[in-house]
Design an enzyme around this catalytic site. Sequence first.
Site, mmCIF file in Angstrom:
data_model
loop_
_atom_site.group_PDB
_atom_site.id
_atom_site.type_symbol
_atom_site.label_atom_id
_atom_site.label_comp_id
_atom_site.label_asym_id
_atom_site.label_seq_id
_atom_site.Cartn_x
_atom_site.Cartn_y
_atom_site.Cartn_z
ATOM 1 N N LYS A 60 38.984 34.559 37.008
ATOM 2 C CA LYS A 60 37.777 33.764 36.774
ATOM 3 C C LYS A 60 37.767 32.492 37.624
ATOM 4 C CE LYS A 60 35.858 36.550 33.836
ATOM 5 N NZ LYS A 60 34.619 37.294 34.192
ATOM 6 N N ALA B 172 46.132 36.693 34.291
ATOM 7 C CA ALA B 172 45.290 37.458 35.205
ATOM 8 C C ALA B 172 43.818 37.102 35.014
ATOM 9 C CB ALA B 172 45.508 38.957 34.995
ATOM 10 N N TYR B 173 43.392 37.026 33.758
ATOM 11 C CA TYR B 173 42.000 36.684 33.461
ATOM 12 C C TYR B 173 41.670 35.282 33.966
ATOM 13 C CZ TYR B 173 37.699 36.182 30.712
ATOM 14 O OH TYR B 173 36.397 35.982 30.321
ATOM 15 N N SER B 174 42.548 34.332 33.702
ATOM 16 C CA SER B 174 42.321 32.951 34.134
ATOM 17 C C SER B 174 42.247 32.869 35.655
ATOM 18 C CB SER B 174 43.435 32.038 33.610
ATOM 19 O OG SER B 174 43.473 32.038 32.202
#
Length: 250
Positions: free
Chosen positions: A161, A156-158
């Site tokens: 971003k 999710a973070y990748s």
Amino acid sequence: MNQIDLKGRRAVITGGAQGIGLAIAQRLVASGASVSLWDLDAKLATEAAEQLSKIGDAHGIGMDVTQPSEVAAALSSSVNRMGGVDILVANAGIAGPNLKTWEYPIEAWQQVIDIDLTGIFLCCRAIAPLMIEQKYGRIVNTASIAGKEGNPNAPAYSAAKAGVIALTKSLGKELPEYDIAVNCITPAVARTRIFDQMTQQHIDYMLSKIPRGRFVEVEEIASMVAWLVSAENSFTTGAVFDLSGGRATY
């Protein structure tokens, strides 16, 4: 510390009460800017602003970047206080859990996307018209090296971003005629409270990928942002500025 002239400039910094956001706020205030700290933790935002007020003009606002109504209310408060907005540093974000994609909770995925990507979109969407009207502005969005390369166990973070990088490029192509520069930064992880959201295994993985052999300092990030939000950055827009200590492959 190199001197950047931000006298008379008015800045909004999301996630500005701690970590990277606070370091950026300190650098901008030291350069002469007025700052409005937007943060989910209203108490922390007020306390941070009180400390910054010892060296310049600062105030804190408790708000949620995922809620359009709260973004609008915070912007109204900032404009009433500072008279306008010349600079946006869209920095608020969370890491989310460290799990394989097929094990990742749907609600956690949505939360990370809402804060790390949609929150930046909502802030840019609200503030860009003010900058268009005054024909000047500087926007810096905080992405991550994870958005360029993808980190395992952080889908999710990748993904969020990577979305910030693409959003920055898109917005940067929409605003150049108004003397508005839109850029993003892709730092390696800094030693902040975001570590509390990560497993030690994930922290060790990220450190192992940095050729410089250390995490980035928040002050190093603030130094780059200070130039990006200055009038000296008069040509570059829609660009990605690396702060990965040599990790980035493109």
